[in-house]
Motif scaffolding. Structure first.
Motif, mmCIF file in Angstrom:
data_model
loop_
_atom_site.group_PDB
_atom_site.id
_atom_site.type_symbol
_atom_site.label_atom_id
_atom_site.label_comp_id
_atom_site.label_asym_id
_atom_site.label_seq_id
_atom_site.Cartn_x
_atom_site.Cartn_y
_atom_site.Cartn_z
ATOM 1 N N ASP A 1 0.805 -1.216 0.000
ATOM 2 C CA ASP A 1 0.000 0.000 0.000
ATOM 3 C C ASP A 1 0.843 1.273 0.000
ATOM 4 N N ARG A 2 0.291 2.332 -0.595
ATOM 5 C CA ARG A 2 0.981 3.621 -0.680
ATOM 6 C C ARG A 2 1.304 4.188 0.696
ATOM 7 N N LYS A 3 0.460 3.885 1.687
ATOM 8 C CA LYS A 3 0.701 4.393 3.036
ATOM 9 C C LYS A 3 2.052 3.921 3.548
ATOM 10 N N TYR A 4 2.350 2.648 3.316
ATOM 11 C CA TYR A 4 3.621 2.099 3.786
ATOM 12 C C TYR A 4 4.780 2.543 2.902
ATOM 13 N N GLN A 5 4.510 2.789 1.620
ATOM 14 C CA GLN A 5 5.550 3.348 0.755
ATOM 15 C C GLN A 5 5.978 4.720 1.263
ATOM 16 N N LYS A 6 5.006 5.541 1.670
ATOM 17 C CA LYS A 6 5.324 6.870 2.179
ATOM 18 C C LYS A 6 6.114 6.780 3.480
ATOM 19 N N GLN A 7 5.752 5.811 4.334
ATOM 20 C CA GLN A 7 6.483 5.669 5.598
ATOM 21 C C GLN A 7 7.955 5.328 5.364
ATOM 22 N N LEU A 8 8.222 4.559 4.316
ATOM 23 C CA LEU A 8 9.607 4.189 4.007
ATOM 24 C C LEU A 8 10.298 5.225 3.133
ATOM 25 N N GLY A 9 9.519 6.140 2.546
ATOM 26 C CA GLY A 9 10.105 7.121 1.652
ATOM 27 C C GLY A 9 10.477 6.563 0.297
ATOM 28 N N VAL A 10 9.643 5.642 -0.222
ATOM 29 C CA VAL A 10 9.912 5.053 -1.533
ATOM 30 C C VAL A 10 8.735 5.310 -2.458
ATOM 31 N N GLU A 11 9.017 5.216 -3.749
ATOM 32 C CA GLU A 11 8.021 5.388 -4.801
ATOM 33 C C GLU A 11 8.006 4.140 -5.663
ATOM 34 N N PRO A 12 6.930 3.929 -6.440
ATOM 35 C CA PRO A 12 6.950 2.815 -7.406
ATOM 36 C C PRO A 12 8.152 2.908 -8.330
ATOM 37 N N GLY A 13 8.861 1.814 -8.488
ATOM 38 C CA GLY A 13 10.092 1.789 -9.273
ATOM 39 C C GLY A 13 11.341 1.796 -8.417
ATOM 40 N N ASP A 14 11.215 2.220 -7.147
ATOM 41 C CA ASP A 14 12.353 2.167 -6.226
ATOM 42 C C ASP A 14 12.595 0.720 -5.787
ATOM 43 N N ILE A 15 13.716 0.522 -5.115
ATOM 44 C CA ILE A 15 14.092 -0.822 -4.670
ATOM 45 C C ILE A 15 14.054 -0.871 -3.149
ATOM 46 N N VAL A 16 13.452 -1.949 -2.623
ATOM 47 C CA VAL A 16 13.406 -2.146 -1.180
ATOM 48 C C VAL A 16 14.157 -3.416 -0.820
ATOM 49 N N GLU A 17 14.677 -3.423 0.409
ATOM 50 C CA GLU A 17 15.334 -4.624 0.948
ATOM 51 C C GLU A 17 14.307 -5.409 1.754
ATOM 52 N N LEU A 18 14.272 -6.708 1.539
ATOM 53 C CA LEU A 18 13.348 -7.592 2.246
ATOM 54 C C LEU A 18 14.167 -8.539 3.111
ATOM 55 N N GLU A 19 13.782 -8.669 4.370
ATOM 56 C CA GLU A 19 14.533 -9.538 5.269
ATOM 57 C C GLU A 19 13.599 -10.499 5.986
ATOM 58 N N GLY A 20 13.800 -11.789 5.732
ATOM 59 C CA GLY A 20 13.146 -12.844 6.483
ATOM 60 C C GLY A 20 14.243 -13.658 7.127
ATOM 61 N N GLU A 21 14.379 -14.922 6.713
ATOM 62 C CA GLU A 21 15.515 -15.728 7.158
ATOM 63 C C GLU A 21 16.796 -15.313 6.432
ATOM 64 N N ARG A 22 16.647 -14.705 5.267
ATOM 65 C CA ARG A 22 17.791 -14.130 4.562
ATOM 66 C C ARG A 22 17.351 -12.823 3.914
ATOM 67 N N LYS A 23 18.304 -12.080 3.371
ATOM 68 C CA LYS A 23 18.000 -10.783 2.779
ATOM 69 C C LYS A 23 17.967 -10.881 1.264
ATOM 70 N N THR A 24 17.032 -10.137 0.670
ATOM 71 C CA THR A 24 16.970 -10.016 -0.775
ATOM 72 C C THR A 24 16.417 -8.635 -1.094
ATOM 73 N N ALA A 25 16.135 -8.375 -2.362
ATOM 74 C CA ALA A 25 15.635 -7.066 -2.758
ATOM 75 C C ALA A 25 14.625 -7.222 -3.879
ATOM 76 N N ALA A 26 13.756 -6.221 -4.037
ATOM 77 C CA ALA A 26 12.740 -6.256 -5.089
ATOM 78 C C ALA A 26 12.334 -4.832 -5.444
ATOM 79 N N ILE A 27 11.670 -4.698 -6.583
ATOM 80 C CA ILE A 27 11.209 -3.403 -7.062
ATOM 81 C C ILE A 27 9.800 -3.142 -6.533
ATOM 82 N N VAL A 28 9.548 -1.916 -6.100
ATOM 83 C CA VAL A 28 8.262 -1.533 -5.512
ATOM 84 C C VAL A 28 7.239 -1.241 -6.610
ATOM 85 N N GLU A 29 6.032 -1.756 -6.436
ATOM 86 C CA GLU A 29 4.892 -1.388 -7.275
ATOM 87 C C GLU A 29 3.700 -1.118 -6.365
#
Length: 402
Positions: free
Chosen positions: A32-60
């Protein structure tokens, strides 16, 4: 865009949900856009995802139906890369990304031999963030990668002649320079190794829930009955109830019963043993029962495990209707093994049949196959999902109406 300090967060936790069918293999996550704003990212930006290991993905942006929900939609490949499953929580933060100077890829499947120039694969992965150990998918579907250069015909021919299904190739990221999260650009050098290499990571998922169309209700039920006991047995111990030992899938041939069992085994990260009913039967005395005991023993030693018995009506028919002694003995052995599952650890038996009424009634009672799921013929929306799954790796005309 500047956000107030009270709104901005360095990281947030979101609940993992399955991806939209059309998003599989694209390396994107939707929230959701609400959480995008909290992180300061826009669609097309890259976020880091961390569970048992770290990876990355593009925001939509989130699907309209998901607005306001604290979920993040990601496909099975990203879930594997982050080490999470559907229903888990993943930590999301704005990524610190560097331009990739060099990325080494290798086929994800053992036994596959490829001779592919890195430039051809790079066109399909431009802009994609990767981390060492990630599983990524190259597909020939995206027409915008045909740039009008002399290599276009070669590129098109390469993807049309891929040896794997639906024009997709799965690669493991063997190494990156620099380390950490890197983004593939025009300046990145891509090297494709001809054969799979040993990378100390989890197994490559062959079938995920996004590979199944038209079975939304069946997936929800089998997740509750199978995935939950395998991954969180402590819940059942706390509640003081017995987790299901057996689940019977029934429905017409070709509706996805076997595919559903494979998907839940992959998603639950469980050892999967598949047997066809007729393979168990033997004309020699005691051999059929011995094969069954060996299968249950293997499942016990590799728990959590799922034993999948296809065409179970072939080995467990109604005893009062069969004349052969072999069939009666096999049914009795299967009943005994099912009753002994409590002491065998986290083992669940899934059986499939298109003739449920032909099964011995003793199997369809509490403590054995007491949970039954109908896998019916898909409706209009289900058939559309199946079509999207089978065409997501195909080069489609730009004006194709999905």
């Amino acid at each position: 865009m500047i956000f107030g300090k009270e709104e901005t967060k360095e990281e947030i936790k979101l609940r993992v949900a399955e991806a939209l069918k059309r998003d599989v293999g694209r390396g994107i996550v939707r929230f959701d856009r609400k959480y995008q704003k909290q992180l300061g990212v826009e669609p097309g930006d890259i976020v880091e995802l961390e569970g048992e290991r770290k990876t990355a993905a593009i925001v939509e942006n989130a699907h309209p139906d998901d607005r306001g929900l604290d979920i993040i939609r990601m496909d099975g490949y990203i879930r594997r890369n982050a080490g999470v499953s559907i229903g888990d929580y993943v930590t999301v933060r704005k990524a610190e990304v560097q331009e990739a100077k060099r990325v080494v890829l290798a086929p994800a499947q053992k036994g596959v031999y490829l001779q592919i120039p890195g430039e051809l694969v790079k066109r399909n992965l431009l802009g994609r963030p990767v981390v060492k150990g990630d599983l990524i998918v190259a597909s020939g579907r995206e027409t915008e990668f045909y740039t009008g250069s002399p290599f276009d015909e070669l590129f098109r021919g390469f993807f049309e002649s891929l040896p794997l299904g639906f024009g997709e190739l799965k690669f493991i990221v063997v190494n990156t320079n620099p380390k950490g999260i890197v983004q593939i650009t025009y300046n990145t050098e891509i090297e494709v190794l001809p054969q799979a290499v040993e990378v100390k990571e989890e197994k490559v998922p062959e079938v995920t829930y996004e590979d199944i169309g038209g079975l939304k209700e069946a997936i929800q039920k089998i997740r509750e009955m199978v995935e939950l006991p395998l991954k969180h047995p402590e819940l059942f111990e706390r509640l003081g109830i017995e987790p299901p030992k057996g689940v019977l899938l029934y429905g017409p041939p070709g509706t996805g019963k076997t595919l559903l069992a494979k998907a839940v085994a992959n998603e639950a990260n469980a050892h999967f043993i598949a047997i066809n009913g007729p393979e168990i039967m033997s004309k020699y005395y005691g051999e059929s029962e011995e094969r069954l005991r060996e299968i249950f023993k293997e499942a016990e030693e590799n728990a959590p495990s799922i034993i999948f018995i296809d065409e179970i009506d072939a080995i467990a028919p109604k005893r009062e209707e069969v004349t052969g002694e072999v069939e009666k003995r096999v049914v009795s052995q299967l009943l005994t093994l099912m009753d002994g599952l409590k002491s065998r650890g986290k083992v669940i038996v899934i059986a499939a049949t298109n003739r449920p009424d032909a099964l011995d009634p003793a199997l369809r009672r509490p403590g054995r196959f007491d949970r039954e799921i109908e896998v019916g013929v898909p409706d209009k929306q289900g058939r559309k999902e199946i079509l999207q799954i089978h065409t997501r790796g195909m080069p489609l005309e730009p004006d194709y109406d999905k």
